[in-house]
Every structure is written in C-alpha cells, then in structure tokens.
Design a protein around this motif. Structure first.
Motif, mmCIF file in Angstrom:
data_model
loop_
_atom_site.group_PDB
_atom_site.id
_atom_site.type_symbol
_atom_site.label_atom_id
_atom_site.label_comp_id
_atom_site.label_asym_id
_atom_site.label_seq_id
_atom_site.Cartn_x
_atom_site.Cartn_y
_atom_site.Cartn_z
ATOM 1 N N LEU A 63 -4.318 -2.201 -6.615
ATOM 2 C CA LEU A 63 -3.848 -1.112 -5.758
ATOM 3 C C LEU A 63 -3.601 -1.590 -4.334
ATOM 4 C CD1 LEU A 63 -6.092 1.831 -7.001
ATOM 5 C CD2 LEU A 63 -3.640 1.534 -7.370
ATOM 6 N N TYR A 64 -4.451 -2.473 -3.838
ATOM 7 C CA TYR A 64 -4.287 -3.014 -2.491
ATOM 8 C C TYR A 64 -2.979 -3.793 -2.386
ATOM 9 C CZ TYR A 64 -5.255 -5.642 1.779
ATOM 10 O OH TYR A 64 -5.176 -6.194 3.036
ATOM 11 N N ASN A 65 -2.699 -4.629 -3.394
ATOM 12 C CA ASN A 65 -1.451 -5.395 -3.386
ATOM 13 C C ASN A 65 -0.241 -4.472 -3.454
ATOM 14 O OD1 ASN A 65 -2.771 -7.852 -3.206
ATOM 15 N ND2 ASN A 65 -2.863 -8.121 -5.413
ATOM 16 N N GLU A 66 -0.327 -3.420 -4.272
ATOM 17 C CA GLU A 66 0.761 -2.454 -4.357
ATOM 18 C C GLU A 66 0.959 -1.741 -3.023
ATOM 19 O OE1 GLU A 66 -0.224 0.115 -7.622
ATOM 20 O OE2 GLU A 66 0.082 -1.452 -9.120
ATOM 21 N N MET A 67 -0.151 -1.425 -2.347
ATOM 22 C CA MET A 67 -0.081 -0.762 -1.056
ATOM 23 C C MET A 67 0.568 -1.677 -0.021
ATOM 24 S SD MET A 67 -3.085 0.728 1.406
ATOM 25 C CE MET A 67 -3.549 -0.905 1.903
ATOM 26 N N LEU A 68 0.216 -2.956 -0.013
ATOM 27 C CA LEU A 68 0.818 -3.897 0.927
ATOM 28 C C LEU A 68 2.323 -4.011 0.695
ATOM 29 C CD1 LEU A 68 -1.782 -6.811 1.101
ATOM 30 C CD2 LEU A 68 -1.369 -5.013 2.791
ATOM 31 N N ASP A 69 2.730 -4.061 -0.573
ATOM 32 C CA ASP A 69 4.155 -4.130 -0.895
ATOM 33 C C ASP A 69 4.878 -2.873 -0.421
ATOM 34 O OD1 ASP A 69 3.755 -6.606 -2.055
ATOM 35 O OD2 ASP A 69 3.696 -5.839 -4.114
ATOM 36 N N ALA A 70 4.269 -1.712 -0.666
ATOM 37 C CA ALA A 70 4.873 -0.447 -0.238
ATOM 38 C C ALA A 70 4.936 -0.369 1.279
ATOM 39 C CB ALA A 70 4.090 0.735 -0.800
ATOM 40 N N GLU A 71 3.920 -0.883 1.942
ATOM 41 C CA GLU A 71 3.886 -0.874 3.410
ATOM 42 C C GLU A 71 5.012 -1.742 3.976
ATOM 43 O OE1 GLU A 71 0.347 -1.120 6.680
ATOM 44 O OE2 GLU A 71 0.369 -2.697 5.167
#
Length: 121
Positions: A63-71
């Motif tokens: 989820l953290y990696n997905e959040m960084l990508d979305a950010e």
C-alpha cells in the motif's frame, strides 16, 4: 524499502523446549493446566500471530508503494494542470496566480553576492 519481518527467539525456544518435553511423555501433564498439549496450542497461536503480523507488514509495504506512485502521478498532474493554465491564460495572468503559480513580475531574483571580504586585523 520493505519493513523487516518479525522473528521470535521466544517462539523458537518454546518449540525446541516442547519437542524436548515430548520425549519425557507424549501426554505430559505437570498440573495446574500445564500440559504439553496446551503448550503446543500456545506455540501455534503465537506462530499464527507472527505470520499474520508479517503478512500485514507486506500489505502495508504494498500500500505504501502504491501511495508513493499515486503521489508522484498526482504531483505530475498538478504541474501539468498549472502549465495548462499558463498556456491558456499566460504566465503573467491573475488566473495563473489563482491556480497556484507565481507571476514572473512578482518573482524575486536571487542576487549572488560576492563572498564576504572581512578585514584582517
């Protein structure tokens, strides 16, 4: 960076100890509810908790990696939106400023000053 998964020395020690106690008697009962079967049940419960904890850490990492990508994608789109406002209205317009840009006329240029020349006494 992935979070470190948890291992338990207490769990490993308890497993070794339970195995050794099994050599005394398969149905070892030491009284007061201290049986080998209950000890193994506690070991299994701890192993399950540790497994679940480590799985949740992996989920959090994902989820953290997905959040960084979305950010990153959002930051890029935000910049593109501001650039689109600049194309439509111009960088000197109040609309550009309203969208979050800074008009060129209001930018402060940094002056590069010469290194301080201190007098030697």
């Amino acid at each position: 960076m992935a979070r470190a998964k948890r291992t338990s020395t207490s769990l490993q020690k308890a497993e070794r100890r339970a195995s050794a106690m099994g050599s005394i008697a398969r149905n070892l009962d030491l009284g007061n509810g201290m049986t080998l079967a209950s000890f193994w049940a506690d070991i299994d419960a701890m192993r399950d908790r540790q497994k679940k904890y480590n799985e949740l850490l992996s989920t959090v990492d994902q989820l953290y990696n997905e959040m960084l990508d979305a950010e990153k994608a959002l930051a890029e789109k935000s910049e593109r939106m501001l650039n689109a406002v600049a194309v439509v209205y111009g960088r000197k317009s109040s609309e550009y400023e309203m969208a979050g840009g800074k008009r060129r006329s209001e930018r402060r240029r940094s002056s590069q000053s010469a290194p301080d020349q201190q007098s030697v006494a």
